[in-house]
Design a protein around this motif. Structure first.
Motif, PDB file in Angstrom:
ATOM      1  N   LEU A  41       0.860  -1.381  -0.197  1.00 35.03           N
ATOM      2  CA  LEU A  41      -0.178  -0.104   0.101  1.00 35.03           C
ATOM      3  C   LEU A  41       0.877   1.230  -0.045  1.00 35.03           C
ATOM      4  CD1 LEU A  41      -2.412  -1.028   2.583  1.00 35.03           C
ATOM      5  CD2 LEU A  41      -2.858  -1.308   0.085  1.00 35.03           C
ATOM      6  N   GLN A  42       0.039   2.540  -0.154  1.00 35.15           N
ATOM      7  CA  GLN A  42       1.026   3.552  -0.077  1.00 35.15           C
ATOM      8  C   GLN A  42       0.207   4.677   0.883  1.00 35.15           C
ATOM      9  OE1 GLN A  42       1.907   5.150  -3.883  1.00 35.15           O
ATOM     10  NE2 GLN A  42       3.603   3.777  -4.176  1.00 35.15           N
ATOM     11  N   ALA A  43       1.149   5.424   1.687  1.00 36.82           N
ATOM     12  CA  ALA A  43       0.496   6.527   2.356  1.00 36.82           C
ATOM     13  C   ALA A  43       0.840   7.692   1.646  1.00 36.82           C
ATOM     14  CB  ALA A  43       0.929   6.601   3.906  1.00 36.82           C
ATOM     15  N   LYS A  44      -0.071   8.790   1.656  1.00 37.95           N
ATOM     16  CA  LYS A  44       0.409  10.009   0.902  1.00 37.95           C
ATOM     17  C   LYS A  44       1.067  10.804   1.899  1.00 37.95           C
ATOM     18  CE  LYS A  44      -1.970   9.601  -2.951  1.00 37.95           C
ATOM     19  NZ  LYS A  44      -1.444   9.852  -4.173  1.00 37.95           N
ATOM     20  N   ILE A  55       4.572   7.393   0.492  1.00 41.59           N
ATOM     21  CA  ILE A  55       5.778   6.225   0.968  1.00 41.59           C
ATOM     22  C   ILE A  55       4.930   4.678   0.746  1.00 41.59           C
ATOM     23  CG2 ILE A  55       6.851   5.738   3.223  1.00 41.59           C
ATOM     24  CD1 ILE A  55       7.396   8.455   2.176  1.00 41.59           C
ATOM     25  N   PRO A  56       5.690   3.966  -0.046  1.00 43.84           N
ATOM     26  CA  PRO A  56       5.214   2.466   0.102  1.00 43.84           C
ATOM     27  C   PRO A  56       5.289   1.763   1.395  1.00 43.84           C
ATOM     28  CG  PRO A  56       6.766   2.906  -1.485  1.00 43.84           C
ATOM     29  CD  PRO A  56       6.782   4.071  -0.548  1.00 43.84           C
ATOM     30  N   PHE A  57       4.292   1.282   1.862  1.00 43.93           N
ATOM     31  CA  PHE A  57       4.437   0.573   3.347  1.00 43.93           C
ATOM     32  C   PHE A  57       3.787  -1.142   3.183  1.00 43.93           C
ATOM     33  CE2 PHE A  57       0.368   2.692   3.484  1.00 43.93           C
ATOM     34  CZ  PHE A  57      -0.496   1.578   4.260  1.00 43.93           C
ATOM     35  N   VAL A  58       3.940  -1.804   3.785  1.00 44.28           N
ATOM     36  CA  VAL A  58       3.288  -3.015   3.895  1.00 44.28           C
ATOM     37  C   VAL A  58       2.240  -3.307   4.884  1.00 44.28           C
ATOM     38  CG1 VAL A  58       5.184  -4.296   2.764  1.00 44.28           C
ATOM     39  CG2 VAL A  58       4.967  -4.427   5.078  1.00 44.28           C
ATOM     40  N   CYS A  59       1.167  -4.143   4.604  1.00 38.63           N
ATOM     41  CA  CYS A  59       0.164  -4.523   5.752  1.00 38.63           C
ATOM     42  C   CYS A  59      -0.026  -5.945   5.783  1.00 38.63           C
ATOM     43  CB  CYS A  59      -1.097  -3.731   5.425  1.00 38.63           C
ATOM     44  SG  CYS A  59      -2.396  -3.998   6.764  1.00 38.63           S
ATOM     45  N   HIS A  60       0.138  -6.491   6.919  1.00 38.20           N
ATOM     46  CA  HIS A  60       0.082  -7.996   6.961  1.00 38.20           C
ATOM     47  C   HIS A  60      -1.300  -8.489   7.462  1.00 38.20           C
ATOM     48  CE1 HIS A  60       4.594  -8.100   7.265  1.00 38.20           C
ATOM     49  NE2 HIS A  60       4.480  -7.117   7.731  1.00 38.20           N
ATOM     50  N   LEU A 100       4.308   0.272   9.975  1.00 39.31           N
ATOM     51  CA  LEU A 100       4.177   1.938   9.352  1.00 39.31           C
ATOM     52  C   LEU A 100       5.341   2.315   8.468  1.00 39.31           C
ATOM     53  CD1 LEU A 100       2.825   3.240  12.639  1.00 39.31           C
ATOM     54  CD2 LEU A 100       1.568   2.822  10.731  1.00 39.31           C
ATOM     55  N   PRO A 101       5.278   3.279   7.684  1.00 37.64           N
ATOM     56  CA  PRO A 101       6.196   3.855   7.030  1.00 37.64           C
ATOM     57  C   PRO A 101       7.681   4.150   8.009  1.00 37.64           C
ATOM     58  CG  PRO A 101       4.612   4.936   6.469  1.00 37.64           C
ATOM     59  CD  PRO A 101       4.123   4.149   7.759  1.00 37.64           C
TER      60      PRO A 101
END
Length: 271
Positions: A41-44, A55-60, A100-101
Motif C-alpha cells: 500500500l502507499q501513504a500520501k 511512501i510505500p508500506f506493507v500491511c500484514h 508503518l512507514p
C-alpha cells in the motif's frame, strides 16, 4: 490555537532536532508468522519529505472475520504484536497489521503521526468499516488521530499511548538545547512538513469529539508513557474505561495473558 504566519527561520540546530524527532532507529526486520503475503500500500506524504510524495508500506493480514486494525508503536513493527494478532485471529477476526512507514518491512526513513494516519486511511480504503482499531504506544495516538479524521470504526482499544504529540516534540527540542523561540520555529516547521501542528494532536481534546467506545489498557509502572496520561485521556472520553496493571511496564503489557483476555472480551462484547 492560532499560529503565526511570520516566515520561519530554520537553523541547522532546528533541522537537526526535527530529524531526531521524525527519524526512528530501525531494528532488524522480523518475519511475519503468516502464510498470507503482505499487501503493498502507499501513504500520501507532503513533498517536503525526503522520500517523495508517497511512501510505500506493507500491511500484514491474519485470520478471517470482522476486521480489526492493530497498530504498533515507535521503533517497533507488526511482528512485535504477533502474540495479540494471533489471539485475535483465533477468536474469529481478520487482523490488519501494518508496518508503518520507516518501520519493519516498509519503506521510508521518517515517520510522523499525520503520515501514519494517512497509512491507516489507505488501509481503510480496502474495507468498509473496522470492528475495532487497536494501537500500542505511538500506534495508539495514531489510531485516535485517524478516528478524529474520519476512520470508520466501532470501537477503539488503546494500550499505553502518549496523549500530547506537541509535548514529545518539546522534549526533543529541550534535549537538543533549543531555545523557546527555536522550539516554536521547530513546531511551526513540523506543521509545514506534515500539514498538522503537533499541538493539535492531543488525545484528550480529540477524545471529546469521538463516539466510539474505548478500552484503555495501561501499566502503573510504565516508564515510557506515564499512566497519568491514560487517566487524563479516559477522563475526557465520552465512553471509555481504564484498566490498570502492575509490573508490566511499557512492553510486557503486550505479552500478558490477562491483558490479552480483557482485550478479547472487549472485542467479543461489541461484536
Amino acid at each position: 490555537m492560532q499560529h503565526t504566519s511570520t516566515p520561519l527561520t530554520i537553523t541547522p540546530a532546528i533541522e537537526q532536532a526535527i530529524g531526531y524527532f521524525l527519524t526512528p532507529h530501525r531494528p532488524a526486520k522480523k518475519t511475519w508468522s503468516s502464510s498470507l503475503p503482505p499487501l503493498e500500500l502507499q501513504a500520501k506524504a507532503s513533498i517536503e519529505w525526503p522520500d517523495g510524495e508517497s511512501i510505500p508500506f506493507v500491511c500484514h493480514r491474519l485470520g478471517c472475520g470482522p476486521d480489526v486494525l492493530l497498530v504498533h508503536g515507535w521503533e517497533s513493527q507488526a511482528t512485535d504484536l504477533w502474540h495479540l494478532a494471533d489471539a485475535i485471529a483465533k477468536a474469529g477476526f481478520s487482523v490488519w497489521c501494518p508496518d508503518l512507514p520507516a518501520h519493519g518491512h516498509s519503506s521510508g526513513s521518517m515517520l510522523s503521526i499525520p503520515l501514519a494516519t494517512q497509512a491507516l486511511h489507505s488501509i481503510a480504503h480496502k474495507i468498509d468499516h473496522f470492528h475495532a482499531v487497536i494501537g500500542h504506544s505511538l500506534g495508539g495516538a495514531v489510531v485516535v488521530n485517524a478516528l478524529a479524521t474520519g476512520l470508520p470504526a466501532t470501537q477503539v482499544i488503546v494500550i499505553a499511548a502518549p496523549t500530547h504529540y506537541g509535548a514529545y516534540a518539546r522534549q526533543v527540542a529541550h534535549a537538543c538545547s533549543l531555545s523557546d523561540s527555536d522550539t516554536t520555529q521547530m513546531l511551526d516547521r513540523l506543521e509545514e512538513m506534515t500539514g498538522t501542528h503537533p499541538d493539535r494532536i492531543a488525545i484528550p481534546e480529540q477524545a471529546a469529539t469521538l463516539n466510539q467506545r474505548c478500552l484503555w489498557l495501561h501499566a502503573n509502572d510504565d516508564d515510557v508513557v506515564p499512566v497519568e496520561e491514560g487517566i487524563q485521556a479516559v477522563n475526557a472520553w465520552k465512553h471509555a474505561e481504564l484498566h490498570r496493571f502492575d509490573n508490566l511496564g511499557h512492553f510486557h503489557i503486550l505479552q500478558d495473558a490477562t491483558v490479552c483476555h480483557q482485550l478479547l472480551q472487549a472485542l467479543a462484547r461489541h461484536s
